[in-house]
Design an enzyme around this catalytic site. Structure first.
Site, PDB file in Angstrom:
ATOM      1  N   SER A 145      14.669 -15.524  34.272  1.00 52.67           N
ATOM      2  CA  SER A 145      14.232 -15.026  35.581  1.00 52.67           C
ATOM      3  C   SER A 145      12.890 -15.589  36.017  1.00 52.67           C
ATOM      4  O   SER A 145      12.506 -15.438  37.180  1.00 52.67           O
ATOM      5  CB  SER A 145      14.160 -13.496  35.567  1.00 52.67           C
ATOM      6  N   ASP A 369      20.499  -6.911  35.899  1.00 54.82           N
ATOM      7  CA  ASP A 369      20.252  -7.755  34.730  1.00 54.82           C
ATOM      8  C   ASP A 369      19.918  -6.929  33.482  1.00 54.82           C
ATOM      9  O   ASP A 369      20.444  -7.185  32.400  1.00 54.82           O
ATOM     10  CB  ASP A 369      19.102  -8.712  35.037  1.00 54.82           C
TER      11      ASP A 369
END
Length: 532
Positions: A145, A369
């Site tokens: 990320s 996530d």
């Protein structure tokens, strides 16, 4: 493994050499497609086929023709391109929101409304234009990320784990990340330079990798406070941590809206934060007090009631930090204390819309996530549905003629949907129309990697029918790892508003902010305002 592959290959060659062509039915056996495995089940193909539900109206061919004709007419309308200048940009990012996640979430959405589910759509799936995004980073086939945030917010691909810096910066090289020559600016900074209001929302910590892409420059996403910098072997006095960058440096110090979790990153360890927990900073700095001193007309809120009580016509800035660490999963949260993603979005947009020059805001559904990492598919899909509600709210609150909304993901996850389950099969359950070769039912949703394989001490599969399933249950995975890992497949980009038609085809992920900037006439790249 090599020996196994060679044996299989020799068998294939032998069969071909003796005139045996591998028929398609060997891979797509009709009995499997209809939901029966003759090696393990005792009922026949006809019984399996008649056990699958078909909605009554879908038996009429006109049902499908009408759906198709309506889609054709909607697509024909796309010829009328929206070439207005984008006054406002709202970027939604579903962290880890793979295409399989989108599909499973749409099915769950329908099933929660007593429908079969497969025919339903999420709010952003109705947007007129979409593309695919290639999520690799400069040195990583499968990204994280941090480097993806650099791509979709700063327009440059960097190395994995780094944020807001070029690929010249390697992991944990603090001196290189502090060198302005290696730092890359974000679309939030471009918007500020154009006089727009800016901000971000997340349900992860404010200093987490994705939101940090709007403001930070660091060689490690782990450097969220000074204690983290010191623990990595660096000097916090010369290597500025992410929390301090947010409060004291541009563009973070200028943000009109910042909402999420992670209050401990801003408070010294000898002081309790507003949630009753001790802070995590070693330098004695109270960055919350620093922010309040810098924004005399700003308001600091730390629970839902405070946030919903804010008079957005009277304040200049909102800093909302609703947990000491990350915010709780929506399904597990005290919703009287912690605001939802939609509630944060509504308050933020009401504040930002006061600027006549417009705004840019980044809104992250970060726990899609988080739950995938825990292989908690039920939680991840619930977070996806909360995310799509916020998208719908933002579209309802704004005008597509002047507000561009882009919805995407940073990377995928390894969750899959498989096994020929029948129409309307509970997406969070076991496949009612198939068993594995051991005769046991298996989950419709599974992960490639994760902590639990549901095997006994001899390596045999456990009977999942005997194991209760809750929304936070851990789903089976194939390869045992400490947690679920990211996937490297492309993710979707969904667009609605000015120049949404430019989101088409297969894009390098770093192109996304440049298209948004083109539509809004910000940044140093080409824009729709250029004379040529």
């Amino acid at each position: 493994m090599l020996t196994f592959v060679l044996v299989v290959w020799l068998v294939v060659l032998n069969r071909v050499a003796h005139g045996h062509i591998i028929d398609d039915t060997e891979f797509h056996d009709p009995s499997h497609l209809l939901g029966v495995n003759h090696k393990t089940l005792r009922f026949n193909v006809e019984e399996a086929a008649t056990g699958k539900y078909t909605p009554e109206q879908e038996k009429d061919p006109e049902f499908w023709r009408s759906l198709a004709h309506a889609q054709v007419l909607r697509n024909a309308q796309k010829q009328h391109l929206n070439k207005n200048k984008a006054k406002n940009i709202i970027m939604f990012m579903g962290d880890g929101m793979s295409l399989a996640t989108v599909t499973a979430a749409r099915i769950l959405k329908g099933q929660r409304n007593n429908r079969t589910g497969e025919e339903c759509s999420l709010s952003f799936e109705k947007f007129p234009h979409l593309a695919l995004s290639k999520t690799y980073c400069a040195n990583a086939q499968v990204s994280d990320s941090a480097c993806t945030a650099t791509a979709y917010l700063c327009g440059v691909k960097g190395n994995i784990v780094t944020i807001g810096v070029s690929a010249n910066v390697e992991f944990n090289n603090c001196s290189a990340s502090m060198d302005p020559a290696n730092q890359v600016s974000s679309i939030a900074a471009w918007a500020q330079q154009a006089g727009k209001s800016t901000g971000f929302i997340t349900n992860t910590p404010l200093t987490h990798a994705s939101p940090a892409g709007t403001y930070a420059h660091t060689s490690s996403r782990l450097h969220q406070n000074d204690a983290n910098v010191l623990a990595s072997g660096n000097d916090p006095t010369t290597c500025m941590d992410i929390a301090q960058q947010l409060i004291t440096q541009e563009p973070g110090r200028n943000f009109n809206v910042m909402m999420g979790g992670g209050m401990s990153m801003f408070v010294p360890q000898e002081l309790r934060d507003f949630h009753g927990n001790y802070g995590g900073r070693l330098d004695g700095k109270n960055l919350l007090a620093t922010w309040q001193a810098m924004h005399s007309k700003g308001v600091l809120v730390y629970n839902r009631s405070q946030l919903l009580s804010v008079n957005t016509t009277k304040v200049s800035n909102i800093l909302g930090i609703f947990q000491s660490k990350t915010m709780d999963y929506h399904a597990m949260a005290d919703n009287t204390y912690q605001p939802s993603l939609s509630e944060m979005t509504e308050v933020a947009l009401n504040l930002l819309k006061r600027n006549e020059k417009g705004y840019f805001i980044f809104i992250e559904g970060g726990h899609i996530d988080t739950a995938h990492h825990e292989n908690k598919a039920g939680i991840s899909l619930d977070e996806t549905l909360e995310f799509e509600k916020a998208v719908q709210l933002a579209r309802d609150m704004t005008d597509p003629q002047d507000t561009l909304i882009v919805v995407t993901a940073d990377h995928s996850h390894t969750m899959s949907i498989a096994g020929y389950p029948g129409r309307g099969s509970p997406i969070l359950g076991l496949n009612p129309h198939g068993r594995s070769l051991d005769g046991l039912k298996y989950s419709i949703l599974n992960y490639g990697l994760g902590p639990v394989q549901y095997l006994d001490e001899d390596g045999n599969r456990l009977d999942l029918e005997t194991i209760p399933r809750e929304i936070d249950s851990i789903y089976p995975s194939y390869i045992k790892t400490g947690d679920g890992h990211h996937g490297g497949d492309d993710v979707g980009v969904y667009a609605s508003g000015p120049f949404d038609h430019m989101f088409t085809g297969v894009l390098e992920q770093n192109t996304i902010p440049h298209i948004m900037a083109y539509a809004a006439c910000i940044g140093n790249g080409p824009t729709m305002c250029d004379e040529n």
